[in-house]
Design an enzyme around this catalytic site. Structure first.
Site, PDB file in Angstrom:
ATOM      1  N   THR A 204     120.901  42.614 108.357  1.00 15.14           N
ATOM      2  CA  THR A 204     121.083  41.208 108.060  1.00 15.14           C
ATOM      3  C   THR A 204     122.550  40.872 108.004  1.00 15.14           C
ATOM      4  O   THR A 204     123.326  41.662 107.462  1.00 15.14           O
ATOM      5  CB  THR A 204     120.508  40.945 106.633  1.00 15.14           C
ATOM      6  OG1 THR A 204     119.186  41.414 106.605  1.00 15.14           O
ATOM      7  CG2 THR A 204     120.602  39.502 106.230  1.00 15.14           C
ATOM      8  N   GLY A 234     110.966  39.237 105.264  1.00 16.84           N
ATOM      9  CA  GLY A 234     111.847  39.908 104.308  1.00 16.84           C
ATOM     10  C   GLY A 234     112.462  38.927 103.327  1.00 16.84           C
ATOM     11  O   GLY A 234     111.964  37.818 103.108  1.00 16.84           O
ATOM     12  N   THR A 255     121.574  42.336 101.600  1.00 13.77           N
ATOM     13  CA  THR A 255     121.241  43.063 102.813  1.00 13.77           C
ATOM     14  C   THR A 255     120.514  44.338 102.405  1.00 13.77           C
ATOM     15  O   THR A 255     120.672  44.805 101.282  1.00 13.77           O
ATOM     16  CB  THR A 255     122.512  43.381 103.626  1.00 13.77           C
ATOM     17  OG1 THR A 255     122.145  44.129 104.788  1.00 13.77           O
ATOM     18  CG2 THR A 255     123.529  44.164 102.823  1.00 13.77           C
ATOM     19  N   GLY A 256     119.720  44.861 103.283  1.00 15.48           N
ATOM     20  CA  GLY A 256     118.970  46.072 102.962  1.00 15.48           C
ATOM     21  C   GLY A 256     117.477  45.791 102.929  1.00 15.48           C
ATOM     22  O   GLY A 256     117.005  44.840 103.547  1.00 15.48           O
ATOM     23  N   GLY A 258     114.377  44.302 102.118  1.00 14.79           N
ATOM     24  CA  GLY A 258     114.131  42.993 101.535  1.00 14.79           C
ATOM     25  C   GLY A 258     113.103  42.993 100.430  1.00 14.79           C
ATOM     26  O   GLY A 258     113.205  42.191  99.485  1.00 14.79           O
TER      27      GLY A 258
HETATM   28  N1  GLY Z   1     117.073  42.332 104.599  1.00 12.98           N
HETATM   29  C1  GLY Z   1     116.274  42.017 105.685  1.00 12.98           C
HETATM   30  C2  GLY Z   1     114.866  42.341 105.555  1.00 12.98           C
HETATM   31  O1  GLY Z   1     114.506  43.147 104.711  1.00 12.98           O
HETATM   32  O2  GLY Z   1     114.084  41.790 106.296  1.00 12.98           O
END
Ligand code: GLY
Length: 346
Positions: A204, A234, A255-256, A258
């Site tokens: 992301t 997410g 980020t990471g 979700g």
């Molecule tokens: N951080 C993006 C997702 O988990 O979709």
């Protein structure tokens, strides 16, 4: 990379200028930016944030608005076919469909988002249209696509040959597991020249900006986890999870993985911690620790990171795992890339 001391100095100068209002009273926005006062700033997740920040800076540095800046910045990785975690060229779900999530928010609580959007590269711009041209906050799936097409967005095939090849490769084992710091593997030194890195990459771009008018805005856009279940959404389009902005306090983005961010209303949590007096770095650290405490076994194996900017333009971040970096751009340095501190060591 900007030296931490230099970066802190810029933050302090920025805070002083905001507090006194002198810069704004005596200079045009362009002059303010040129003088490097440091009030105007944009920060983004990951190393691909450096290029995104520069697009945002082309607006911010000329006195433009933070909302325009974060939209312009987010469009850079969305259009980058080598970026397999955002926009066109993103890795598909396990059915081979590229589905995008995005959100955008300003300092006054205006926000818009799209989830599981197919066939449109610039999900962030569709999210902005949702915010500005509908009474809603979030449009999903076919409805989001229908709205985008009605708004004049072009219908495209987002599955590039490269991403399709990676999907076919994945299908051989169909083993699903989010990869830690997969973003860096696509862009870092260990990626083969000219080729994307880890095939399981996901993630992301989250972006926060403060403009010369003193207004904050944020944007967040992703193709989500590679090989996710079709229909999976997410944290990125969920206001309060992947993104939250409050002009009285600051903004945060994530980020990471979700699911772990949604579980903890992560970005909202970071902003509320800043409201209680935490610095951006302290607030991100506390939110990351909350994620770890809630799922200690899972946390060992995943990456989640938060990035925050307060209303004075101070920036901070924290991650579960080492390897997360964030890009910061202001009048002094347009290419700073700062490694975030993390709960676990290398
Ligand atoms: N951080 C993006 C997702 O988990 O979709």
């Amino acid at each position: 990379m900007v030296a931490r001391r230099q970066f802190l100095k810029a933050s302090v100068l920025g805070a002083v200028a905001v507090a006194t209002g002198k810069a704004a009273a005596t200079a045009t926005p362009l002059a303010i930016a040129a003088r490097g006062v440091g009030v105007v700033r944009v920060a983004s997740t990951w190393d691909f944030g450096v290029a995104a920040n520069q697009a945002a800076w082309a607006i911010l540095g000329h006195g433009g608005h933070s909302l325009d800046a974060v939209e312009a910045g987010a469009r850079v990785p969305e259009a980058d076919l080598k970026n397999h975690s955002v926009g066109k060229g993103g890795y598909p779900d396990r059915d081979g469909k590229v589905t995008l999530d995005a959100s955008i928010m300003d300092a006054d609580g205006h926000c818009g988002a799209v989830a599981a959007l197919e066939h449109v590269t610039h999900a962030i711009s569709v999210a902005r249209r949702v915010m500005e041209r509908t009474p809603h906050v979030l449009l999903a799936g076919d409805g989001a696509l229908q709205f985008a097409l009605e708004q004049g967005f072009e219908q495209e095939n987002l599955l590039t040959p490269e991403a399709e090849k990676a999907w076919h490769e994945w299908l051989k084992t169909a083993h699903y597991r989010p990869q830690i710091n997969s973003e860096v593997r696509s862009y870092g030194a260990d990626a083969p020249a000219g080729l994307p890195g880890g095939k399981d990459n996901h993630d992301t771009i989250g972006m926060l900006a403060l403009d010369v008018h003193g207004k904050l805005a944020g944007a967040c856009t992703t193709s989500g986890m590679a090989w996710k279940l079709h229909g999976c959404v997410g944290d990125s389009p969920i206001i309060g999870a992947g993104l939250y902005v409050d002009g009285e306090v600051g903004g945060a983005t994530s980020t990471g993985v979700g699911e772990e961010v949604i579980r903890n209303a992560g970005s909202f949590l970071v902003v509320e911690l800043m409201r209680q007096g935490r610095t951006p770095t302290e607030a991100c650290r506390e939110a990351v620790l909350r994620v770890v405490r809630k799922q200690p076994k899972t946390a060992n194996e995943i990456q989640v990171a938060f990035l925050a900017m307060n209303k004075d333009g101070e920036v901070g971040a924290w991650a579960i795992q080492p390897g997360f970096s964030y890009a910061v751009c202001d009048a002094k340095d347009q290419r700073a890339l700062i490694p975030a501190r993390s709960v676990f060591a290398t």
